[in-house]
Design a protein around this motif. Structure first.
Motif, PDB file in Angstrom:
ATOM      1  N   ASP A  26      19.291  10.145  16.232  1.00 13.24           N
ATOM      2  CA  ASP A  26      20.001   9.081  16.943  1.00 13.24           C
ATOM      3  C   ASP A  26      19.005   8.344  17.814  1.00 13.24           C
ATOM      4  OD1 ASP A  26      21.377   8.195  19.647  1.00 13.24           O
ATOM      5  OD2 ASP A  26      22.949   8.206  18.129  1.00 13.24           O
ATOM      6  N   TYR A  30      22.119   4.279  17.121  1.00 13.53           N
ATOM      7  CA  TYR A  30      22.309   4.210  15.677  1.00 13.53           C
ATOM      8  C   TYR A  30      21.623   5.393  15.011  1.00 13.53           C
ATOM      9  CZ  TYR A  30      17.658   2.236  14.425  1.00 13.53           C
ATOM     10  OH  TYR A  30      16.323   2.029  14.205  1.00 13.53           O
ATOM     11  N   GLU A  31      22.098   5.727  13.833  1.00 16.24           N
ATOM     12  CA  GLU A  31      21.637   6.929  13.152  1.00 16.24           C
ATOM     13  C   GLU A  31      20.223   6.760  12.598  1.00 16.24           C
ATOM     14  OE1 GLU A  31      24.422   8.801  10.421  1.00 16.24           O
ATOM     15  OE2 GLU A  31      26.042   7.630  11.312  1.00 16.24           O
ATOM     16  N   THR A  32      19.449   7.829  12.720  1.00 16.88           N
ATOM     17  CA  THR A  32      18.087   7.851  12.179  1.00 16.88           C
ATOM     18  C   THR A  32      17.941   9.097  11.308  1.00 16.88           C
ATOM     19  OG1 THR A  32      17.379   8.923  14.234  1.00 16.88           O
ATOM     20  CG2 THR A  32      17.047   6.543  14.071  1.00 16.88           C
ATOM     21  N   ASN A 200      18.928  -3.319  13.541  1.00 15.52           N
ATOM     22  CA  ASN A 200      19.577  -2.584  14.611  1.00 15.52           C
ATOM     23  C   ASN A 200      18.929  -2.748  15.980  1.00 15.52           C
ATOM     24  OD1 ASN A 200      21.820  -0.623  13.411  1.00 15.52           O
ATOM     25  ND2 ASN A 200      20.188  -0.816  11.902  1.00 15.52           N
ATOM     26  N   ASP A 295      26.716   5.245   7.133  1.00 15.65           N
ATOM     27  CA  ASP A 295      25.807   5.106   8.258  1.00 15.65           C
ATOM     28  C   ASP A 295      25.851   3.661   8.778  1.00 15.65           C
ATOM     29  OD1 ASP A 295      23.565   4.727   9.869  1.00 15.65           O
ATOM     30  OD2 ASP A 295      22.223   5.859   8.584  1.00 15.65           O
ATOM     31  N   TRP A 296      26.252   3.483  10.032  1.00 11.80           N
ATOM     32  CA  TRP A 296      26.368   2.132  10.583  1.00 11.80           C
ATOM     33  C   TRP A 296      25.033   1.400  10.598  1.00 11.80           C
ATOM     34  CZ3 TRP A 296      30.188   1.802  15.323  1.00 11.80           C
ATOM     35  CH2 TRP A 296      31.457   2.223  14.906  1.00 11.80           C
ATOM     36  N   SER A 297      23.937   2.120  10.779  1.00 18.43           N
ATOM     37  CA  SER A 297      22.640   1.448  10.808  1.00 18.43           C
ATOM     38  C   SER A 297      22.354   0.782   9.471  1.00 18.43           C
ATOM     39  CB  SER A 297      21.531   2.442  11.168  1.00 18.43           C
ATOM     40  OG  SER A 297      21.414   3.449  10.181  1.00 18.43           O
ATOM     41  N   THR A 300      24.621  -2.263   9.020  1.00 18.69           N
ATOM     42  CA  THR A 300      24.097  -3.402   9.779  1.00 18.69           C
ATOM     43  C   THR A 300      23.008  -4.122   8.998  1.00 18.69           C
ATOM     44  OG1 THR A 300      24.612  -2.277  11.857  1.00 18.69           O
ATOM     45  CG2 THR A 300      23.046  -4.089  11.953  1.00 18.69           C
ATOM     46  N   TYR A 330      29.462  -3.155  18.448  1.00 21.94           N
ATOM     47  CA  TYR A 330      28.064  -2.980  18.072  1.00 21.94           C
ATOM     48  C   TYR A 330      27.514  -4.246  17.422  1.00 21.94           C
ATOM     49  CZ  TYR A 330      23.971  -0.525  16.162  1.00 21.94           C
ATOM     50  OH  TYR A 330      22.703  -0.135  15.859  1.00 21.94           O
TER      51      TYR A 330
END
Length: 400
Positions: A26, A30-32, A200, A295-297, A300, A330
């Protein structure tokens, strides 16, 4: 000290001495999923110079890498390109190791360092403020500084090693990936990771990106290598990532539709899939993304690519579903440019979702292409047919 990854010489007398955060999942909310790095670079010259430090929990690991090359107490200069804690939180400990080192930063960088570390030795630091175009000799080589205000903080700057044509770009041109390799040409899919990173973190600052590209052109900088503070180093045709940033900053979208939604009892999902069918039947690329399953990242990044965005939500407590509300919040902060939006959804006894989403989009200055479509409880064949018709119209808009 966890030195399983050794130092890497990236140019004559220039070494990567950063750390790999294998378990980072994170960053900035955002997710990593691939992890990340905090890159620091050591230049061996008459004045030994450290470019940026690392996140505080990894200080000893960075120090161990520096110690493989030189006694850390012998460092003469430290450059702080950016105050954010993932780059500066080990700076107080580093200044304890080399108390006679001179610290270079922007004017706003000095102010930010004071606000962060005024009780951690700041008053003892020998700080020199630098501006765009300022140069210092470190012996056989020269450092030149470039302020990059709001890429992505007010204090941000880049450092250019003139003789090596090497740009230390801090948060620009980075990616969040953990790998034992140090160069972009050694790792698959880095450009996509770089776009996810841009989408992001840097998407709101497109104007500044374009201004930066123009600035380095005016300064006549020739760049053979770009060493960012996150991810791997660009050594093979580094202009590719600069050109990509310019393209992304210009919001050059594809003729593509992105459908983003969530669902409670599948009614909104049925609608989403019918819209998808309508877009596909018209011969336009389309992606379907459930907000609780993706995954939102990455969503995006896909939002940045698409020209038309369809957002679907069921109604919960007379408003949009909570995941849709979160995604809108977001997205609004990232301020994507040049997108066309359409809203759809379902409801039981009160239909507030579509109205609420449209209100949020309108107040944020986004373009809604036509009034939203909502159905009561379940979509029957006439509703599904209308969703397919809507998909066909969205495909036409995407082609424009």
């Amino acid at each position: 000290m966890g030195n399983e990854i050794q130092t890497v010489q990236i140019s004559e007398g220039v070494y990567w001495v950063g750390v790999v955060d294998w378990n980072l999942r994170d960053f900035h909310g955002y997710e990593t999923p691939k992890g990340g790095t905090y890159n620091s670079y050591l230049i061996i010259d008459e004045n030994i110079t450290l470019i940026d430090t690392v996140k505080a929990p990894f200080f000893e690991e960075m120090l161990g890498r520096i110690s493989q090359i030189v006694d850390p107490s012998k460092i003469d200069y430290i450059v702080s390109n950016h105050v954010e804690m993932d780059h500066s939180s080990s700076l107080p400990a580093m200044m304890e190791v080399c108390p006679n080192a001179k610290l270079f930063c922007s004017a706003k960088g000095k102010k930010g360092l004071f606000e962060h570390y005024r009780e951690m030795g700041f008053e003892k630091w020998d700080i020199q403020v630098v501006n765009t175009g300022d140069e210092i000799s470190i012996g056989k080589r020269t450092l030149q500084f470039i302020e990059v205000v709001m890429l992505h903080w007010p204090d941000s700057m880049h450092t250019y090693l003139k003789e090596d044509r090497l740009l230390f770009s801090n948060d620009a041109f980075g990616q969040h990936i953990a790998t034992s390799e140090r160069f972009e040409d050694q790792v698959e899919g880095v450009m996509e990771d770089a776009q996810i990173y841009y989408a992001n973190i840097l998407m709101p600052f497109g104007k500044q990106v374009l201004g930066y590209a123009e600035k380095i052109k005016q300064m006549g900088l020739k760049i053979d290598m770009i060493a960012p503070a996150h991810g791997v180093i660009w050594r093979k045709e580094p202009e590719r990532i600069v050109e990509s940033y310019v393209k992304w900053a210009n919001a050059e979208a594809k003729p593509e539709v992105l459908i983003v939604y969530d669902t409670m009892w599948n009614s909104t999902e049925i609608m989403a899939k019918e819209v998808l069918e309508g877009v596909q039947s018209a011969g336009v690329d389309v992606k379907l993304r459930n907000l609780r399953k993706n995954d939102w990242s990455k969503i995006t990044k896909e939002l940045m690519d698409a020209s038309v965005i369809a957002i679907g939500s069921p109604t919960l407590n007379n408003n949009m579903f909570f995941t849709v509300a979160g995604f809108l919040s977001y997205m609004k902060g990232l301020r994507p440019k040049g997108k066309k939006f359409f809203v759809f959804g379902s409801y039981g006894w009160g239909g507030g979702a579509v109205k609420g989403i449209e209100k949020e989009l309108t107040e944020s200055g986004f373009e809604i292409v036509e009034p939203g479509f909502q159905i009561n409880f379940r979509p029957f064949e006439e509703d599904r047919a209308k969703c397919r018709e809507i998909g066909s119209r969205l495909a036409s808009l995407a082609k424009e």
